[in-house]
Design an enzyme around this catalytic site. Sequence first.
Site, PDB file in Angstrom:
ATOM      1  N   LYS A  13      20.048  18.742  60.298  1.00  0.00           N
ATOM      2  CA  LYS A  13      18.903  17.919  59.884  1.00  0.00           C
ATOM      3  C   LYS A  13      18.769  16.779  60.879  1.00  0.00           C
ATOM      4  O   LYS A  13      19.752  16.109  61.192  1.00  0.00           O
ATOM      5  CB  LYS A  13      19.170  17.356  58.482  1.00  0.00           C
ATOM      6  CG  LYS A  13      17.925  16.915  57.751  1.00  0.00           C
ATOM      7  CD  LYS A  13      17.134  18.104  57.254  1.00  0.00           C
ATOM      8  CE  LYS A  13      16.291  17.792  56.036  1.00  0.00           C
ATOM      9  NZ  LYS A  13      15.624  19.026  55.550  1.00  0.00           N
ATOM     10  N   THR A  60      19.899  22.381  54.831  1.00  0.00           N
ATOM     11  CA  THR A  60      19.740  21.127  55.579  1.00  0.00           C
ATOM     12  C   THR A  60      19.357  19.995  54.615  1.00  0.00           C
ATOM     13  O   THR A  60      19.648  18.840  54.870  1.00  0.00           O
ATOM     14  CB  THR A  60      18.697  21.269  56.715  1.00  0.00           C
ATOM     15  OG1 THR A  60      17.401  21.441  56.152  1.00  0.00           O
ATOM     16  CG2 THR A  60      19.036  22.421  57.642  1.00  0.00           C
ATOM     17  N   ASP A  61      18.742  20.355  53.500  1.00  0.00           N
ATOM     18  CA  ASP A  61      18.444  19.333  52.490  1.00  0.00           C
ATOM     19  C   ASP A  61      19.731  18.719  51.930  1.00  0.00           C
ATOM     20  O   ASP A  61      19.799  17.507  51.685  1.00  0.00           O
ATOM     21  CB  ASP A  61      17.606  19.956  51.360  1.00  0.00           C
ATOM     22  CG  ASP A  61      17.072  18.904  50.415  1.00  0.00           C
ATOM     23  OD1 ASP A  61      16.270  18.056  50.867  1.00  0.00           O
ATOM     24  OD2 ASP A  61      17.479  18.895  49.238  1.00  0.00           O
ATOM     25  N   PHE A 162      16.554  -1.962 100.185  1.00  0.00           N
ATOM     26  CA  PHE A 162      16.809  -0.526 100.363  1.00  0.00           C
ATOM     27  C   PHE A 162      16.551  -0.198 101.824  1.00  0.00           C
ATOM     28  O   PHE A 162      15.418  -0.289 102.290  1.00  0.00           O
ATOM     29  CB  PHE A 162      15.892   0.271  99.423  1.00  0.00           C
ATOM     30  CG  PHE A 162      16.208   1.735  99.360  1.00  0.00           C
ATOM     31  CD1 PHE A 162      17.485   2.176  98.983  1.00  0.00           C
ATOM     32  CD2 PHE A 162      15.242   2.697  99.661  1.00  0.00           C
ATOM     33  CE1 PHE A 162      17.786   3.525  98.909  1.00  0.00           C
ATOM     34  CE2 PHE A 162      15.535   4.049  99.590  1.00  0.00           C
ATOM     35  CZ  PHE A 162      16.799   4.458  99.207  1.00  0.00           C
ATOM     36  N   ARG A 179      13.156  -7.194  97.694  1.00  0.00           N
ATOM     37  CA  ARG A 179      12.267  -6.502  96.749  1.00  0.00           C
ATOM     38  C   ARG A 179      12.671  -6.882  95.345  1.00  0.00           C
ATOM     39  O   ARG A 179      13.721  -7.481  95.124  1.00  0.00           O
ATOM     40  CB  ARG A 179      12.317  -4.979  96.948  1.00  0.00           C
ATOM     41  CG  ARG A 179      13.662  -4.367  96.591  1.00  0.00           C
ATOM     42  CD  ARG A 179      13.657  -2.829  96.612  1.00  0.00           C
ATOM     43  NE  ARG A 179      14.937  -2.303  96.152  1.00  0.00           N
ATOM     44  CZ  ARG A 179      15.204  -1.017  95.991  1.00  0.00           C
ATOM     45  NH1 ARG A 179      14.298  -0.101  96.272  1.00  0.00           N
ATOM     46  NH2 ARG A 179      16.383  -0.627  95.552  1.00  0.00           N
ATOM     47  N   VAL A 234      19.828   1.125  93.938  1.00  0.00           N
ATOM     48  CA  VAL A 234      20.133   1.318  92.515  1.00  0.00           C
ATOM     49  C   VAL A 234      21.441   2.106  92.394  1.00  0.00           C
ATOM     50  O   VAL A 234      22.272   1.842  91.518  1.00  0.00           O
ATOM     51  CB  VAL A 234      18.969   2.052  91.812  1.00  0.00           C
ATOM     52  CG1 VAL A 234      19.338   2.405  90.378  1.00  0.00           C
ATOM     53  CG2 VAL A 234      17.705   1.194  91.838  1.00  0.00           C
ATOM     54  N   GLN A 235      21.649   3.059  93.330  1.00  0.00           N
ATOM     55  CA  GLN A 235      22.858   3.878  93.277  1.00  0.00           C
ATOM     56  C   GLN A 235      24.114   3.016  93.332  1.00  0.00           C
ATOM     57  O   GLN A 235      25.047   3.197  92.544  1.00  0.00           O
ATOM     58  CB  GLN A 235      22.875   4.868  94.454  1.00  0.00           C
ATOM     59  CG  GLN A 235      21.953   6.069  94.306  1.00  0.00           C
ATOM     60  CD  GLN A 235      20.527   5.840  94.786  1.00  0.00           C
ATOM     61  OE1 GLN A 235      20.042   4.696  94.854  1.00  0.00           O
ATOM     62  NE2 GLN A 235      19.830   6.912  95.104  1.00  0.00           N
ATOM     63  N   ASN A 261      14.402   3.805  88.448  1.00  0.00           N
ATOM     64  CA  ASN A 261      13.963   2.725  89.334  1.00  0.00           C
ATOM     65  C   ASN A 261      12.497   2.468  89.016  1.00  0.00           C
ATOM     66  O   ASN A 261      11.624   3.228  89.421  1.00  0.00           O
ATOM     67  CB  ASN A 261      14.164   3.161  90.793  1.00  0.00           C
ATOM     68  CG  ASN A 261      13.927   2.041  91.781  1.00  0.00           C
ATOM     69  OD1 ASN A 261      13.696   0.897  91.386  1.00  0.00           O
ATOM     70  ND2 ASN A 261      13.979   2.359  93.069  1.00  0.00           N
ATOM     71  N   HIS A 263       9.306   0.814  89.547  1.00  0.00           N
ATOM     72  CA  HIS A 263       8.829   0.160  90.766  1.00  0.00           C
ATOM     73  C   HIS A 263       7.886  -1.005  90.500  1.00  0.00           C
ATOM     74  O   HIS A 263       7.056  -0.952  89.595  1.00  0.00           O
ATOM     75  CB  HIS A 263       8.126   1.186  91.651  1.00  0.00           C
ATOM     76  CG  HIS A 263       8.970   2.386  91.952  1.00  0.00           C
ATOM     77  ND1 HIS A 263      10.177   2.307  92.600  1.00  0.00           N
ATOM     78  CD2 HIS A 263       8.798   3.701  91.666  1.00  0.00           C
ATOM     79  CE1 HIS A 263      10.705   3.521  92.726  1.00  0.00           C
ATOM     80  NE2 HIS A 263       9.887   4.379  92.154  1.00  0.00           N
TER      81      HIS A 263
HETATM   82  O1  LIG Z   1      17.527   1.955  95.184  1.00  0.00           O
HETATM   83  C1  LIG Z   1      16.813   2.916  95.557  1.00  0.00           C
HETATM   84  N1  LIG Z   1      17.334   4.175  95.592  1.00  0.00           N
HETATM   85  C2  LIG Z   1      16.617   5.260  96.012  1.00  0.00           C
HETATM   86  O2  LIG Z   1      17.144   6.406  96.028  1.00  0.00           O
HETATM   87  C3  LIG Z   1      15.280   5.031  96.372  1.00  0.00           C
HETATM   88  N2  LIG Z   1      14.283   5.842  96.808  1.00  0.00           N
HETATM   89  C4  LIG Z   1      13.189   5.069  97.011  1.00  0.00           C
HETATM   90  O3  LIG Z   1      12.063   5.498  97.388  1.00  0.00           O
HETATM   91  N3  LIG Z   1      13.452   3.773  96.726  1.00  0.00           N
HETATM   92  C5  LIG Z   1      14.747   3.719  96.330  1.00  0.00           C
HETATM   93  N4  LIG Z   1      15.526   2.679  95.918  1.00  0.00           N
END
Ligand SMILES: O=c1[nH]c(=O)c2[nH]c(=O)[nH]c2[nH]1
Length: 306
Positions: A13, A60-61, A162, A179, A234-235, A261, A263
């Site tokens: 459920k 499931t009830d 980046f 950025r 970001v990675q 990410n 934007h």
């Molecule tokens: O931090 C980022 N990782 C990416 O893999 C990526 N790719 C992108 O176009 N901008 C960014 N920024």
Amino acid sequence: MADGFKIEQNHGKSRVRVARVWRRVAGSGDVIVEWNVGVSLFSDCLPAYTSADNSAIVATDSMKNTVYAKAKECTEVTSMESFAVLLGRHFASYYPQVTAAVINIVEKPWERVAVDGQPHSHGFKVGSEKHTTEVRVEKYGTLSVTSGIEGLALLKTTQSGFEGFVRDHFTLLPETRERMVATEVTAAWRYPFAHVSDIPAEPFCFTQRYLEVKKVLADTFFGSPLEGVYSPSVQNTLYLMAKAVLNRFPDIASVKLRMPNLHFLPVNLSSKDNPNMVKFADDVYMPTDEPHGTIEATVSRTMSRM
Ligand SMILES: O=c1[nH]c(=O)c2[nH]c(=O)[nH]c2[nH]1
């Protein structure tokens, strides 16, 4: 095997909504939780599929009713992880044909309000990010507990860039050391409890731990209040956030983070007559989440069971 076919199945459920109030809890006033519960049972009920024989089916009830009955039984304030273990143990042990139960819960973020700087005894407003859990209990008590966060929206106006990425025929993105960066973190982490008997006798405070993990994730994303911390991608920030959680909490075996990410595109508007109508100077952006980058990773201790 049935009719020469293999069948894997479960039934349950979804979206069972329950709120539990504990009245006049010492030191805090009324306590409320609101949970959206999912139950999935793995059970020996193939004849229901192949021969229209429902004799092994747990309705499931009934699963839905069990959620309310077990919530009633929780006479003390209970974390949703503990509630999920309680439910999972019940389903896996009570019905002979059930081999495993998976319980998912998402908590609605009701937060106690403060009026004139004082915590209110019974007033709440809804916050933003949500606490989640998934608990799997097998018949003889084998256990897995994951907890998580959904929708933790974080943004920095600077200290992000980046550079150095692949440049080819299709690349337009300029390299930058300046950025905005914004994301909405989804996190899940695994606790090391492998059996229901491993859950510590003294209440291991899952709720407290959730708040601590959330703080470590956010603090690592932001860096110190004045200088912050530079994010080259970001990675890299994702990895540092996951690592900080594993370093801080030795009993967490593994962390999965999903960090879209989101934007903020620089706005430049011009025409032949008006070449500088809006010239970007790190000031005006178009926020967009469509499309957005998707960055996710799971970071585990080597030798972890996740
Ligand atoms: O931090 C980022 N990782 C990416 O893999 C990526 N790719 C992108 O176009 N901008 C960014 N920024």
